[in-house]
Structure formats: structure tokens, C-alpha cells
Design an enzyme around this catalytic site. Structure first.
Site, mmCIF file in Angstrom:
data_model
loop_
_atom_site.group_PDB
_atom_site.id
_atom_site.type_symbol
_atom_site.label_atom_id
_atom_site.label_comp_id
_atom_site.label_asym_id
_atom_site.label_seq_id
_atom_site.Cartn_x
_atom_site.Cartn_y
_atom_site.Cartn_z
ATOM 1 N N THR A 145 -4.565 -5.672 2.288
ATOM 2 C CA THR A 145 -5.751 -4.850 2.528
ATOM 3 C C THR A 145 -5.694 -4.170 3.890
ATOM 4 O O THR A 145 -5.533 -4.830 4.921
ATOM 5 C CB THR A 145 -7.011 -5.737 2.469
ATOM 6 O OG1 THR A 145 -7.029 -6.442 1.222
ATOM 7 C CG2 THR A 145 -8.264 -4.913 2.635
ATOM 8 N N GLU A 146 -5.803 -2.847 3.909
ATOM 9 C CA GLU A 146 -5.808 -2.058 5.143
ATOM 10 C C GLU A 146 -4.628 -2.390 6.060
ATOM 11 O O GLU A 146 -4.732 -2.327 7.285
ATOM 12 C CB GLU A 146 -7.127 -2.245 5.886
ATOM 13 C CG GLU A 146 -8.350 -1.806 5.104
ATOM 14 C CD GLU A 146 -8.318 -0.334 4.732
ATOM 15 O OE1 GLU A 146 -7.922 0.493 5.561
ATOM 16 O OE2 GLU A 146 -8.684 -0.015 3.581
ATOM 17 N N LEU A 147 -3.503 -2.775 5.448
ATOM 18 C CA LEU A 147 -2.272 -3.104 6.175
ATOM 19 C C LEU A 147 -2.435 -4.300 7.112
ATOM 20 O O LEU A 147 -1.669 -4.457 8.073
ATOM 21 C CB LEU A 147 -1.750 -1.894 6.971
ATOM 22 C CG LEU A 147 -1.287 -0.693 6.143
ATOM 23 C CD1 LEU A 147 -0.921 0.484 7.049
ATOM 24 C CD2 LEU A 147 -0.091 -1.057 5.269
ATOM 25 N N LEU A 298 -4.846 -1.412 9.791
ATOM 26 C CA LEU A 298 -4.830 0.040 9.774
ATOM 27 C C LEU A 298 -6.015 0.639 10.514
ATOM 28 O O LEU A 298 -5.938 1.696 11.105
ATOM 29 C CB LEU A 298 -4.858 0.500 8.312
ATOM 30 C CG LEU A 298 -5.165 1.955 7.990
ATOM 31 C CD1 LEU A 298 -4.010 2.830 8.437
ATOM 32 C CD2 LEU A 298 -5.402 2.132 6.500
#
Length: 405
Positions: A145-147, A298
Site C-alpha cells: 500500500t502506497e509503497l 509514497l
């Protein structure tokens, strides 16, 4: 040869209906079907359908020389199945070309990796099964999730059989090192790490339509010139971005679709440039291990978790959510289990953010609430109701008054 790894994130949460205190204990659904349908249809019309149509043409034109990867959340796929199955069909057409790699991720685009290893594993496995059932392949590369990444997350991902993981190329993590190489997890060197080149990725996803930017307008030819200028020994350039870049965040009138349409041809005309998928990138030489003890992501300029956990409201909401885990795991009601799963999407925490960062401002602009406090109250009312419902249903540990061990 310099390799270009182009990867897109696709996600939509199940948005909550207004859930006042007096609805607690009543037989009321949590999710706003009208809002979810409207948002999905709007974004599908502006982004998903035209972008997929363009990619299909590009795959047909360039064959296997042009390849991309997608990280698609389970909540997005569930919404498409409910409201717009034609979007699923458009992704299936892309899958049939063999030019797309589908990545693993958490089913609900959640923070489960930070709160519960068991739930993280359940979601990742459920997501892999969903991807395989729809597109005929089980993911072998992973994008959290979101890097979001830390060493302990990488260890779990490796234990689950993944060989490569995408993450954020933050300056405070990389230091003097360059994101344009393959690295590995310090505990399990066999897990390779791909670091996002956020400067070049953000040139497309954020700055493309900014007329005050000194490089505006950005053309495919100019961008490829920048790629060519990267030292030849830097073997890979990872361009990771939200799929909404095309048509949603960057409107069609900005020329973003023209850029995407011209980009593959401009790359493939160069003798020293080619496209590669994350699993193919895992075969590149390893330039060394990376120790990342603290989570990075991210979101926002700090590249940490503060977009979701910067205030007491967010932390209280997340703790309350995962305090329900034991009740949910032992619950026999599939609807309540799915409700809890959908409530894990990190978007609900975004709406509570009071952090004055570019990341939180972006997501606050999409918030259905008047304030972060309103988002918190609505979410906590839902969790209170869900907890009460879980207390009223039988579970497999105490069924018909018999205790099972």
C-alpha cells in the site's frame, strides 16, 4: 542497456455514508452505494477506460517490446464487479496481450502490514487469489500500500514467496545512493528492491500540467532525452505512479494522453532503452543490501506514514479498527467480515489528516467530509456499530454455548 520499469497503481475505496450517532445499533449499511457508483463511473470515463483503450493499441503496435505493470486493489476490483464490469473486461483485454504484469498488494489497500502480520498475510493471499481468478496469473512481484516499506515488511513478503518488491526512493533513505539500481532486503538478500525514481515519476504525475514549471510543456521527446542522459551504468529507471495521472489528475486537455501515446515509440527508437516488468527486473545484478528499519511510503514530502498517522484521531481510529480483529476472525458472518475489510482502506485515515503537506492536501480535496474531525466522528460511529454487531453474532470458538479450543 537502460531498463524502464513503468508501473501503475489503481485503487478506489468503499466510501462511507453519513453515519450519525443515532444510527448506532440500527440495521443500516455503512457504505454509500450512490457515491461509490458516481465516483467510479466518473473516473472510469475520464481515466480507466480511455487509458486501457490506448494501452491496448500501444501493445498491438509495439508487441512485447512495450510492457507495464499494474497494482490493483481488491476494493477497486470489487467495485468494478458491482458497478462497472466493463472496466474489468478492459483490464482482461490488456492481460490477454501478455504485456502486463499484475502485482501483489493488500486487498483493501490497508495499513495491515503495520498493525497485524496475520491480517496482512490474509489480505495479500486473498488479493493474489482475486488477481489469478480474473486475469489468469498469480502475482510474483509485490507493491505494498502506497509503497510502504520497512525491513520487517520485506521479510514477511519474502516468506510469502515474493522475489521483488517496489518501494519509495526517498532521499533520506538512499542518501548518496542512486534509485536507478537493483538493491535487496538486508535480512533476506534474495528479496530484491526496486526504488521509485520520484523526480522523474513526479514530472509526469504531478508537474505535467504546471505552467509555472520551468520544463513545461513536457513532451515525450523531452522526457526520453532525460532518460538517455542518465549514466549508462545506472541500469533501471522505475517510473511508479497513480493510474489516475491519465485523465483524472492530469485532464485530457493537458495533453497527457498524447504523451502516453508517444512515449513507448520514443523509448523504443533508442538503442540503449527498453521496457521491463518488475519480475524481469529482479534478474538484474544486485548492487547491495539496504537496511530500512523505519517505514517509508509514497505519500507526502516526508515520505513516511504521517499522512495517515500524524494526529491522535488517526491513531485512535486505527487502533480501534484493529482491536476488532479477534472478533472478526472468529465471526461467521461474511458480511461483517467484509465490512471490516473495507474499513481498512487507508483513505478513511486520509480524510482525518490535519497535516499541512502536499500529500494530505491532495487527498483532503477528495474528502466527502467538511473537516477531519467530521471524518473521525463518522468513522468511529461506524466502528462502534460494527463492534456491537460482532458481539451479537455467534463465532466458531463459542458456538451454541460450547467452547472450542
Amino acid at each position: 542497456m537502460k531498463n524502464i520499469c513503468l508501473s501503475f497503481q489503481v485503487h478506489q475505496p468503499f466510501r462511507l455514508r453519513k453515519f450519525p450517532f443515532f444510527d448506532i445499533g440500527e440495521a443500516v449499511d455503512y457504505f454509500d452505494d450512490a457515491a461509490n457508483t458516481a465516483v467510479l463511473k466518473r473516473v472510469a470515463t475520464k481515466c480507466y477506460l480511455p487509458s486501457n483503450k490506448l494501452l491496448l493499441k500501444l501493445f498491438q503496435k509495439h508487441g512485447k517490446e512495450f510492457r507495464v505493470s499494474f497494482s490493483i486493489s481488491g476494493t477497486f476490483l470489487d467495485q468494478c464487479e458491482q458497478y462497472m464490469p466493463e472496466v474489468i473486461e478492459s483490464f482482461k483485454k490488456l492481460a490477454e496481450t501478455g504485456n502486463v504484469e499484475f502485482l501483489g498488494e493488500t486487498y483493501a489497500h490497508s495499513l495491515s502490514a503495520m498493525k497485524s502480520k496475520e491480517e496482512f498475510i490474509r489480505q495479500v493471499n486473498a488479493h493474489a487469489e482475486k488477481i489469478e481468478s480474473l486475469f489468469g496469473e498469480r502475482p510474483i512481484a509485490f507493491r505494498n500500500t502506497e509503497l510502504i516499506y520497512a525491513d520487517f515488511i520485506g521479510e514477511t513478503v519474502y516468506e510469502m514467496g515474493y522475489k521483488v518488491m517496489l518501494t519509495k526512493g526517498s532521499d533520506w533513505v538512499l542518501g548518496w545512493k542512486c534509485p536507478n539500481y537493483m538493491y535487496s532486503n538486508c535480512a533476506n538478500p534474495n528479496l530484491r528492491l526496486l526504488f521509485k525514481n520520484y523526480h522523474l515519476s513526479d514530472d509526469i504525475s504531478i508537474r505535467f500540467s504546471d505552467r509555472s514549471w520551468t520544463e513545461w510543456p513536457l513532451t515525450a521527446e523531452k522526457f526520453v532525452h532525460w532518460l538517455k542522459a542518465i549514466p549508462q551504468e545506472e541500469e533501471i529507471v522505475n517510473l511508479f505512479m497513480d493510474y489516475g495521472t491519465f485523465g483524472e489528475h492530469q485532464d485530457a486537455k493537458t495533453g497527457i494522453f498524447d504523451f502516453l501515446g508517444e512515449f513507448p515509440e520514443k523509448v523504443l527508437k533508442q538503442e540503449n532503452l527498453k521496457f521491463i516488468t518488475p519480475s524481469e527486473a529482479a534478474l538484474l545484478p544486485n548492487m547491495g543490501d539496504f537496511a530500512i528499519p523505519y517505514p517509508l511510503s509514497l505519500e507526502n514530502e516526508d515520505r513516511n506514514l504521517t499522512a495517515w498517522l500524524s494526529n491522535d484521531m488517526q491513531q485512535d481510529a486505527l487502533d480501534t479498527l484493529y482491536d476488532l480483529e479477534d472478533k472478526v476472525v472468529n465471526c461467521q458472518d461474511t458480511k461483517l467480515r467484509k465490512d471490516w475489510l473495507y474499513l481498512q482502506s487507508i483513505d478513511h485515515l486520509y480524510y482525518m489528516s490535519t497535516k499541512g503537506s502536499s500529500g494530505s492536501n491532495l487527498h483532503t480535496s477528495f474528502s466527502p467530509y467538511n473537516s477531519p474531525f467530521a471524518a473521525f466522528i463518522n468513522y468511529m460511529n461506524v466502528l462502534t456499530d460494527l463492534s456491537q454487531k460482532l458481539d451479537r453474532v455467534p463465532n466458531h470458538r463459542n458456538f451454541f454455548g460450547i467452547q472450542f479450543i
